[in-house]
Write an enzyme that holds these catalytic residues in place. Structure first.
Site, PDB file in Angstrom:
ATOM      1  N   ARG A  42       0.250  -1.741  -6.808  1.00 24.20           N
ATOM      2  CA  ARG A  42      -0.229  -2.816  -5.923  1.00 24.20           C
ATOM      3  C   ARG A  42      -1.228  -3.693  -6.678  1.00 24.20           C
ATOM      4  O   ARG A  42      -1.180  -4.925  -6.584  1.00 24.20           O
ATOM      5  CB  ARG A  42      -0.862  -2.204  -4.675  1.00 24.20           C
TER       6      ARG A  42
ATOM      7  N   ARG B 219       0.866  -1.177   0.000  1.00 26.42           N
ATOM      8  CA  ARG B 219       0.000   0.000   0.000  1.00 26.42           C
ATOM      9  C   ARG B 219       0.907   1.232   0.000  1.00 26.42           C
ATOM     10  O   ARG B 219       2.053   1.162   0.449  1.00 26.42           O
ATOM     11  CB  ARG B 219      -0.889   0.028   1.244  1.00 26.42           C
TER      12      ARG B 219
ATOM     13  N   LYS C  91      -2.535  -2.647   7.912  1.00 24.25           N
ATOM     14  CA  LYS C  91      -3.737  -2.159   8.573  1.00 24.25           C
ATOM     15  C   LYS C  91      -3.997  -2.932   9.862  1.00 24.25           C
ATOM     16  O   LYS C  91      -3.744  -4.131   9.934  1.00 24.25           O
ATOM     17  CB  LYS C  91      -4.942  -2.305   7.637  1.00 24.25           C
TER      18      LYS C  91
ATOM     19  N   HIS D 166      -1.422   3.530  -6.063  1.00 30.19           N
ATOM     20  CA  HIS D 166      -1.997   2.229  -5.705  1.00 30.19           C
ATOM     21  C   HIS D 166      -2.027   1.267  -6.895  1.00 30.19           C
ATOM     22  O   HIS D 166      -2.176   0.061  -6.709  1.00 30.19           O
ATOM     23  CB  HIS D 166      -3.410   2.444  -5.167  1.00 30.19           C
TER      24      HIS D 166
ATOM     25  N   HIS E 192      -4.478  -8.880   3.075  1.00 33.91           N
ATOM     26  CA  HIS E 192      -5.937  -8.830   3.141  1.00 33.91           C
ATOM     27  C   HIS E 192      -6.443  -9.759   4.237  1.00 33.91           C
ATOM     28  O   HIS E 192      -6.055 -10.920   4.293  1.00 33.91           O
ATOM     29  CB  HIS E 192      -6.551  -9.275   1.803  1.00 33.91           C
TER      30      HIS E 192
ATOM     31  N   TYR F 104      -9.102  -9.606  -7.946  1.00 33.90           N
ATOM     32  CA  TYR F 104      -8.002  -9.620  -8.905  1.00 33.90           C
ATOM     33  C   TYR F 104      -8.093 -10.801  -9.866  1.00 33.90           C
ATOM     34  O   TYR F 104      -7.509 -10.779 -10.938  1.00 33.90           O
ATOM     35  CB  TYR F 104      -6.660  -9.620  -8.169  1.00 33.90           C
TER      36      TYR F 104
END
Length: 295
Positions: free
Chosen positions: A244, A147, A171, A241, A267, A276
């Site tokens: 990524r 990220r 995150k 982004h 994730h 994706y």
């Protein structure tokens, strides 16, 4: 004793920072969403004036104003989290309703071809200090699927050049380790030896620094990647982004397991990674159609 909404929102922000471990930027985003809710219900000053139906009313108002579905749903989510927090603190007594929400339109992330990625990665000038640093940053981002925030806050001691590994704090303060890649290692070493070691901020814990010795800003990186794309003749509208997205799509196209890509991207939910697979399939079909139309 009645509690002001202003005071309750400050308690909520302290909660998500201290107990949930969310970043300051995430807290700012929550606060901005709550501000929109408070602006709509400007006549409400105290927590005990809130009602469960306010959530649905706020969502319908946002949608009726032509707000993007994704934005309206994000604001609803932030506000609902605030209500849940109040309930846990015994400050909100009404029932929090289950609200039927409109489906978010599927938006596939933009993706460059391998050739376009090569053009972008080769765009920085290695004759300039900024170019050497930017080349190292782009190679690292693409090699690791980072990220933007993870790239810009990457600490020097989290990069193991000998083993070719990077430890990333993602995150929710979750750490993951991803392989670095030979090209990224090559240009990080070049950047360290030729540029960073002479920078006034060389003692900084951050890997990538501006010429003033400070961490690179998101604004700078956004502008510079746009400029490099323009210089490389890439017509697609891209952002930091994008690399990524390219990392994930290209990994899947080359046979990587979905779970492995999920772990490298950081994730929590594999459904987030699955988008994706749609991008990959769409690109393959497009390439096939293009080939067949030339025959």
């Amino acid at each position: 004793m009645r509690v002001l909404l202003k005071d309750a929102s400050e308690m909520f922000i302290e909660h998500i920072l201290a107990e949930k471990g969310l970043s300051k930027q995430t807290a700012i985003n929550y606060l901005e969403d709550l501000k929109q809710f408070f602006n709509y219900f400007e006549d409400k000053v105290y927590v005990d004036e809130l009602e469960g139906q306010d959530l649905n009313q706020f969502l319908q108002y946002e949608l009726s104003c032509g707000m993007k579905v994704s934005t309206a749903l994000r604001r609803l989510s932030s506000t609902k989290s605030f209500f849940v927090f109040l309930a846990k603190e015994n400050l909100f007594k009404d029932e929090i309703p289950s609200i039927p929400t409109p489906k978010k339109p599927e938006r596939l992330p933009s993706c460059l071809s391998f050739e376009e990625v090569e053009l972008l990665l080769d765009a920085p000038s290695l004759e300039k200090n900024d170019g050497i640093r930017d080349k190292a940053m782009l190679e690292t981002m693409y090699a690791c699927g980072l990220r933007v925030s993870e790239l810009l806050s990457l600490e020097r001691n989290k990069v193991d050049l000998k083993r070719g590994l990077v430890s990333i704090m993602g995150k929710g303060a979750k750490e993951r380790v991803v392989p670095l890649g030979d090209f990224a290692i090559e240009y990080i070493v070049k950047y360290l030896n030729e540029v960073r070691n002479k920078n006034k901020g060389r003692d900084s814990k951050y890997l990538f620094l501006s010429k003033y010795g400070k961490p690179i800003s998101r604004q700078y990186f956004f502008k510079v990647i746009k400029q490099y794309a323009f210089n490389a003749g890439i017509k697609k509208d891209i952002s930091p982004h994008t690399l990524r997205h390219c990392f994930a799509t290209h990994m899947l196209e080359n046979g990587a397991e979905l779970r492995a890509v999920q772990q490298m991207l950081g994730h929590t939910n594999i459904a987030t990674t699955q988008i994706y697979t749609h991008v990959s399939s769409k690109r393959i079909i497009s390439a096939y159609d293009s080939y067949m139309n030339k025959k």
